[in-house]
Every structure is written in structure tokens, then in C-alpha cells.
Design a protein around this motif. Structure first.
Motif, PDB file in Angstrom:
ATOM      1  N   TYR A  10      39.569  31.738  37.194  1.00 32.11           N
ATOM      2  CA  TYR A  10      40.662  32.334  37.866  1.00 32.11           C
ATOM      3  C   TYR A  10      39.732  34.180  38.127  1.00 32.11           C
ATOM      4  CZ  TYR A  10      41.435  34.768  33.326  1.00 32.11           C
ATOM      5  OH  TYR A  10      40.835  34.633  31.493  1.00 32.11           O
ATOM      6  N   GLY A  11      40.277  34.180  39.236  1.00 33.61           N
ATOM      7  CA  GLY A  11      39.917  35.837  39.528  1.00 33.61           C
ATOM      8  C   GLY A  11      40.664  36.717  39.824  1.00 33.61           C
ATOM      9  N   GLN A  13      41.583  39.736  43.682  1.00 34.81           N
ATOM     10  CA  GLN A  13      40.615  40.883  45.005  1.00 34.81           C
ATOM     11  C   GLN A  13      41.476  41.940  43.870  1.00 34.81           C
ATOM     12  OE1 GLN A  13      39.343  41.922  47.547  1.00 34.81           O
ATOM     13  NE2 GLN A  13      40.217  39.494  48.693  1.00 34.81           N
ATOM     14  N   HIS A  93      35.016  39.033  49.595  1.00 37.33           N
ATOM     15  CA  HIS A  93      36.772  38.075  50.113  1.00 37.33           C
ATOM     16  C   HIS A  93      36.805  38.831  51.176  1.00 37.33           C
ATOM     17  CE1 HIS A  93      39.796  35.156  49.486  1.00 37.33           C
ATOM     18  NE2 HIS A  93      39.612  35.065  50.784  1.00 37.33           N
ATOM     19  N   ILE A 244      44.887  30.800  46.721  1.00 40.95           N
ATOM     20  CA  ILE A 244      44.788  32.504  46.058  1.00 40.95           C
ATOM     21  C   ILE A 244      46.619  31.893  45.084  1.00 40.95           C
ATOM     22  CG2 ILE A 244      45.633  34.502  47.187  1.00 40.95           C
ATOM     23  CD1 ILE A 244      43.933  33.935  48.889  1.00 40.95           C
ATOM     24  N   GLN A 285      43.074  32.558  42.501  1.00 42.99           N
ATOM     25  CA  GLN A 285      42.956  33.995  43.055  1.00 42.99           C
ATOM     26  C   GLN A 285      44.012  34.608  42.454  1.00 42.99           C
ATOM     27  OE1 GLN A 285      42.288  37.203  46.866  1.00 42.99           O
ATOM     28  NE2 GLN A 285      40.339  35.788  46.120  1.00 42.99           N
TER      29      GLN A 285
END
Length: 311
Positions: A10-11, A13, A93, A244, A285
Motif C-alpha cells: 500500500y502506498g 499519493q 505518479h 487506486i 494506492q
């Protein structure tokens, strides 16, 4: 932190660095560098796979009401945050690489990878703002073909060779040295976009795919097509498939977080989000509804401690 091993990364923005009216929270307008540092540190502590930053050079007046004009430069921003983090990776991104010569892009991102100890993920996309291309002397109509070549040129320019070689239709270089080299032997290149051309580009040229917030019901078909195209071309290297998620709120919100937001107990959120790895997604994301930086970092910590272990 209990539960089974996390099977999907998991990341996030980053907020603040991109303030489109389509998604920015009210508190971001008054935020700045200190807030970005604290959020990146929170991501680092909480095991987020990456923090991400967008790329726009200039927004025309006709789009400013929706897009806003706050778009931090990704190289400068990620380099700043590299100095205050140790583990989380640094993702563009996405970088609109067709706006710049590949050797310029390579110089910037190779330096970032070198300074961060090999934490760069280069996310690239075609771009969509015609005026931005025009003012920089880039060809908007051929941006897809130029991006295809840019990926090839960047593979060479971010590779191990001090004097990279690329002979293409748009760009041609050899005998020009660039150091420092990236710390990574191979900088991952993730391709952004959900158009047929973008998905095909990701299948044939990418180390990863960054879709554009597609609804869940569209993703399985897109992923299947992506893998078919990759297999048919004989590309055997691993591919990191992204998604996302819907906006999230861990717990029962005491305010209106919007009808699309997934909220509730950590168990309920984990159960819902497990649909992503089940359809073949490798990294999600995540984004959180929040009214302040503190609420955001609290949400990030709660997600990492109570939701992620059960994904």
C-alpha cells in the motif's frame, strides 16, 4: 501488529503537492513543506510502500478552476522527502516525460535515486494538457508515440552505462556521459493510464501499471487484457499491477465523508479491500478523507496497524 502477512503493498499519493478541486481537502490550501515532511515521515513509520508526487509544469487558465495551479515539482519534492525518510519509496505518479528530453529526465531522476539510496520508482504518463506541451515545444498530438520512445530512451539513460546509447525517431544520443548513476541496477518504470494505448504500453514496456482510478468492476477485465498482451509478446518479467482505492476512513466518522468513502471497522475495511489482491492487484494506492494533517497521519497509522495486516 498481529494477523497474517500483508499480501498487497500500500502506498499513498501525497496531499498538498497537488491541489485539484476534484480531490483536495480544505486544509491543504494553508499547508506547506512542513506538512509534507510530517506526512512522509508518518508513511515511513507505518510501512507505506511509497509516497507519490504528480507532475504538471503549467496549467492553462481554462483548466485552472478544476485543476488548480498548485503542482509541486516531483523531483524537487521527492528529493526533499528522501532526506527525511529511510524506507518508503519515492514514486512519480506520473511524470510527463514527453515534456522533457530523456537525458534531462534521466539526470534528474538518476540523481534522486542516487541520493535516496535506490528508492525511486519512475511512474510515467502521456499527459493531457495541450497548452503545457505547446509552451514547452513538445508535440501534443504525438505524445503517445513520443512516450513509447521515451521509455526506451530512459531505460538506456537510467541503466548501468555511464555513456548510454539510444537511436530513435525523436531522440538520438551516444557518447554523452552522465554521473552519478542510479543506485538501483534497474529503476522500476511504472506506466500510468487506463486507455487501451496506455494499458498496452504497460503490458509491453512497464515494470508496473498505474491505472487511473478505475471502478472495481472494470479492473478485472483490464488486468486480464494486460496480462494477455504481455504473455503474447513473450514478456516474462514480473509486472506490478496497481489500483487506486475508494477514499477511506478507518472507524466511524463523526462528519460527512461522502457516499463513495469506505468507512467502518478495520475488519470491514480489510474485507472490502481484499477484493483487490483477489483480482490480481499487487499494490493499492490508498487515500483518506481528513480535515487536518493530524487526522490524516492518525488515519495512516490506524490503517497500517489495524487494516493492512488483514489484507
Amino acid at each position: 501488529m498481529g494477523g497474517p502477512a500483508v499480501s498487497v503493498a500500500y502506498g499513498i499519493q501525497l496531499p498538498v503537492q497537488s491541489q485539484s478541486t476534484l480531490y483536495a481537502e480544505g486544509w491543504e490550501a494553508g499547508a506547506g513543506a512542513g506538512d509534507l515532511v510530517e506526512i512522509a515521515r508518518a508513511a515511513d513509520r507505518a510501512g507505506f510502500a511509497y509516497v507519490a508526487c504528480c507532475d504538471h509544469v503549467a496549467v492553462p487558465r481554462r483548466l485552472a478552476a478544476a485543476m488548480g495551479t498548485v503542482w509541486y515539482d516531483p523531483v524537487a519534492t521527492l528529493a526533499h522527502l528522501a532526506a527525511v525518510t529511510t524506507r518508503t519509496r519515492l514514486l512519480s505518479h506520473v511524470a510527463i516525460v514527453g515534456l522533457r528530453h530523456p537525458l534531462l529526465t534521466a539526470k534528474q531522476y538518476a540523481t534522486l535515486d542516487h541520493l535516496s539510496g535506490g528508492r525511486l520508482i519512475l511512474g510515467v504518463g502521456a499527459g493531457h494538457v495541450a497548452e503545457e506541451f505547446a509552451v514547452l515545444g513538445a508535440d501534443f498530438r504525438r505524445r503517445g508515440a513520443v512516450l513509447d520512445e521515451c521509455v526506451d530512451a530512459l531505460r538506456a539513460a537510467l541503466g548501468p552505462e555511464e555513456f548510454p546509447v539510444h537511436h530513435g525517431k525523436v531522440y538520438d544520443f551516444e557518447g554523452l556521459g552522465q554521473r552519478p548513476r542510479p543506485a538501483q541496477e534497474r529503476v522500476p518504470v511504472w506506466i500510468g493510464g487506463s486507455s487501451p494505448a496506455a494499458v498496452r504500453r504497460a503490458a509491453l514496456k512497464g515494470d508496473g501499471w498505474l491505472p487511473q482510478g478505475d471502478p472495481r468492476d472494470r479492473l478485472p477485465g483490464l488486468i486480464a487484457g494486460l496480462r494477455r498482451t504481455r504473455a503474447a509478446a513473450g514478456v516474462e518479467a514480473p509486472l506490478t499491477v496497481g489500483a487506486i482505492t475508494e477514499p477511506l476512513y478507518v472507524g466511524r466518522p463523526a462528519w460527512d465523508v461522502g457516499r463513495r468513502t469506505l468507512s467502518g471497522s478495520p475488519e470491514a475495511l480489510a474485507e472490502s479491500l481484499r477484493a483487490y489482491p483477489a483480482m490480481g492487484v499487487d499494490q493499492i494506492q490508498v487515500r483518506f478523507r481528513c480535515r487536518s494533517r493530524t487526522e490524516l497521519t492518525d488515519q495512516m497509522a490506524a490503517f497500517a496497524a489495524d487494516v493492512a495486516p488483514d489484507l
